[in-house]
Design an enzyme around this catalytic site. Structure first.
Site, mmCIF file in Angstrom:
data_model
loop_
_atom_site.group_PDB
_atom_site.id
_atom_site.type_symbol
_atom_site.label_atom_id
_atom_site.label_comp_id
_atom_site.label_asym_id
_atom_site.label_seq_id
_atom_site.Cartn_x
_atom_site.Cartn_y
_atom_site.Cartn_z
ATOM 1 N N HIS A 46 0.878 -1.302 0.120
ATOM 2 C CA HIS A 46 -0.004 0.030 -0.016
ATOM 3 C C HIS A 46 0.954 1.361 0.031
ATOM 4 O O HIS A 46 0.633 2.162 -0.756
ATOM 5 C CB HIS A 46 -0.789 -0.007 1.094
ATOM 6 N N GLU A 68 -2.341 -5.463 -4.620
ATOM 7 C CA GLU A 68 -2.920 -5.096 -2.994
ATOM 8 C C GLU A 68 -4.354 -5.784 -2.995
ATOM 9 O O GLU A 68 -4.794 -6.188 -2.250
ATOM 10 C CB GLU A 68 -3.001 -3.459 -3.029
ATOM 11 N N ASN A 420 25.534 -24.464 -6.543
ATOM 12 C CA ASN A 420 26.214 -25.666 -6.539
ATOM 13 C C ASN A 420 25.604 -26.534 -5.294
ATOM 14 O O ASN A 420 25.537 -27.752 -5.764
ATOM 15 C CB ASN A 420 27.804 -25.291 -6.379
#
Length: 684
Positions: A46, A68, A420
């Protein structure tokens, strides 16, 4: 009002809000019933929406508004959370981050977000995401995007004009005009629309601004606010007569709603105004204040006592201080030569003050490693879904601080190590279960201080490193010979995976397998004056340890003399110093060695390495500095020790960047230049 002065604050705060959204979304995924977390994400979204609208970044505000809406439905329990919904919200956050980065790099923050918007609207309408294809996405989003242009925000002057017009019998309208997609002269069409409107009433606002419309800096839609006595239908009909106008939406403005919108935006302006005024050490002048603010937040002035400083300014400050350190060394030298008590006292006091100043400047440049670590949880989530694995990432010591220049460089090496660990280290859930391990693997990322170094440890409970597989691949790639392979210790075998182009992956994937990554880790860490080491236990997991210096510019060294030249050896590489008799030197494998505490230690004669001209006769002893790189050690032979000193590391520049075993230079107190020896290159 010039909003450019707030741009830097807007970018920084937007990054913080998006980081909060990412962190809290990961938390919400673990605890989907906790509506408190949803409220936290909603507040950040917001605030970001309001800031974006204030700054004029409509695309950013629109996408945040869509996100929102979903968050609002989640907290009101209208929508049940699922992994598909999380995926879409994460995609929206990724797009928002890309738009903010675009603004930070001088762009306009525009991005094609049609697919995400379509998915968000499908969630909002309760439709299934699984049945939608790319064509449907495009079709679903075409109209909503056009309708999603938010209403303009009006300032006090514009609201006064609207109010006075109302009193005189005029109505206020907001008109959204959409041009055809194939319209070539958008600016000319916008001008024609304005001509029509000026005959029907008075134009009081345009979004985007008139300048941007003239320069065609808009998509195919724009918004105009007019006061007129004409009806909605009459306005719509006359504008539609302009050629290449595709759609006209006229809506009547309500003054009470506009004032509410202004108050919401002013809250965000107030925040940014405070930040901006604080950074200039000026008194804070509120743009808008309410009774609630005065009564509910009596201590609000004490919340934030930090200012944002551009890193370039700190670099300039550091360079000036480095010059001061060089002059301090010169004064100490002069003081010893003149033997003046008053000068000695002054220099001693200056040394103390500059020492304190050095600590403050270095601390100002220190940044918590969490700025790097924060982006990893989301990355791990995405990768584990791609790899169909279950992994929990645990982060410790994120508050540990490092110099900003080091922080900027370590992100990529840690990314490579994490990828990895996820691809090669952690096994598939069914394999882990068969081996008696929990289905979910654990990767631990830990940072901590020790002495003048910061250690970053990456540990996983995966399959570990297969010694035989690594050796077989190393011999096949001609990294080592079969004879040498038989003599290597486990730790030396693990080091082989850092060789360029080395990979034990059976097939190339998007994540790894091309043999690039770990060699980049090693070279980047060593370029920063650090060391990376591996420990592994097959079937139990692997442990990568990165050791980094706290700062790169001012270092402690041992100054040594070789004939008439002076050199500096970083204290971080030195184990101890020794004086040895020439008769104690032995020969082995065409290399001069000594017996050092039961170990055979090779000697490196710096005089020969750096081709120093001989002018002084040698005596029967050698001065030796024992240095270490990982588990390898060597003795550096010099003529004499001068002593320990703090010096400023200066680069040799591009022309001399290839000089062997020299990492930089420094200016000493007597004005001489001393070269700084790179022990890592010598031992290698």
């Amino acid at each position: 009002m010039d909003l450019n002065q707030y741009l830097e604050v807007f970018i920084e705060e937007s990054k913080e809000h998006l980081q909060t959204c990412s962190e809290q979304l990961l938390e919400l995924e673990k605890h989907p019933q906790d509506l408190g977390i949803v409220n936290e994400i909603f507040r950040s979204a917001h605030t970001l929406k309001g800031m974006s609208a204030t700054m004029g970044y409509e695309d950013l505000a629109n996408l945040t508004h869509k996100m929102e809406n979903i968050l609002d439905d989640i907290r009101n329990e209208k929508i049940q959370l699922s992994s598909e919904i999380f995926d879409v919200i994460f995609l929206a956050v990724d797009d928002l981050e890309a738009m903010v980065m675009s603004i930070a790099e001088g762009g306009n923050g525009k991005r094609d977000v049609s697919e995400v918007v379509a998915k968000l609207e499908m969630i909002e309408n309760g439709e299934s995401l699984l049945s939608i294809g790319a064509a449907e996405v495009a079709a679903a989003v075409e109209l909503p995007i056009r309708e999603s242009i938010e209403k303009s925000v009006y300032d006090e002057f514009e609201l006064t004009v609207i109010q006075q017009s109302k009193e005189q019998g005029f109505e206020s309208y907001e008109i959204k005009v959409s041009l055809r997609e194939d319209c070539l002269l958008k600016g000319a069409r916008a001008f024609m629309v304005f001509e029509v409107l000026e005959k029907l009433g008075e134009v009081i606002k345009s979004n985007p601004s008139v300048d941007k419309l003239e320069e065609e800096q808009f998509d195919h839609s724009f918004c105009v606010t007019v006061v007129s006595k004409e009806s909605v239908e009459a306005l719509q009909k006359k504008i539609m007569k302009v050629s290449e106008v595709d759609e006209v939406i006229v809506s009547q403005l309500e003054l009470s709603e506009l004032r509410l919108a202004l108050n919401e935006v002013d809250d965000h302006k107030l925040i940014m105004n405070k930040e901006n005024q604080k950074s200039n050490n000026e008194p804070v002048v509120p743009l808008a204040s309410t009774k609630d603010e005065k009564t509910n937040h009596p201590a609000s002035k004490q919340h934030n006592k930090t200012i944002r400083v551009n890193i370039d300014r700190l670099d300039v400050l550091m360079n000036l201080f480095e010059e001061l350190v060089i002059d301090r060394g010169r004064l100490e030298q002069i003081s010893k030569e003149l033997e003046s008590t008053e000068l000695d006292e002054t220099v001693e006091r200056m040394s103390r003050v500059t020492g304190d100043l050095q600590n403050i400047i270095l601390n100002m440049r220190m940044v918590p490693v969490e700025t790097v670590f924060n982006r990893f949880p989301k990355m791990v989530r995405t990768l584990t879904r791609d790899l169909h694995k279950k992994v929990s990432l645990e982060i410790y010591g994120a508050e540990t601080e490092l110099d900003r220049t080091v922080i900027d460089e370590i992100g990529d090496p840690i990314v490579h190590l994490l990828r990895n660990a996820l691809d090669h280290g952690i096994e598939m859930p069914e394999v882990r279960k068969a081996n008696g391990k929990p289905e979910e693997g654990t990767v631990m990322l830990k940072a901590y201080h020790s002495g003048n170094h910061v250690f970053i440890e990456l540990k996983d409970d995966g399959a570990g490193i297969n010694r035989e597989k690594v050796l077989k691949k190393a011999i096949a790639n001609q990294v080592i010979t079969e004879q040498l392979a038989a003599t290597l210790t486990d730790k030396q075998v693990y080091e082989l995976i850092f060789a360029s182009g080395f990979s034990t992956a059976d097939q190339i994937s998007d994540v790894s397998g091309r043999g690039v990554g770990l060699d980049v880790v090693k070279s980047t860490i060593e370029a920063l004056g650090g060391v990376v080491s591996i420990d592994s236990n097959e079937g139990k997991g692997s442990d990568f340890l990165i050791q980094l210096p706290l700062t790169l510019s001012i270092i402690s060294v041992m100054l040594v003399e070789i004939q008439q030249e002076k050199y500096a050896i970083p204290l971080s590489s030195i184990i101890e110093t020794a004086i040895i008799n020439k008769t104690d030197i032995m020969n082995g494998h065409n290399q001069q060695v000594i017996d050092f505490r039961g170990k055979v230690l090779p000697l490196i004669f710096l005089k020969e390495i750096f081709e120093v001209p001989e002018t002084i006769e040698e005596d029967g002893y050698y001065s030796v500095i024992i240095v270490r790189k990982g588990d390898k050690m060597a003795g550096l032979v010099v003529d004499s020790f001068i002593g320990q000193q703090e010096i400023v590391l200066k680069s040799l520049g591009n022309y001399l960047s290839s000089a062997f075993a020299i990492s930089g230079a420094t200016i000493l107190g007597d004005g001489q230049v001393a070269l700084i020896i790179d022990c890592n290159a010598l031992i290698k």
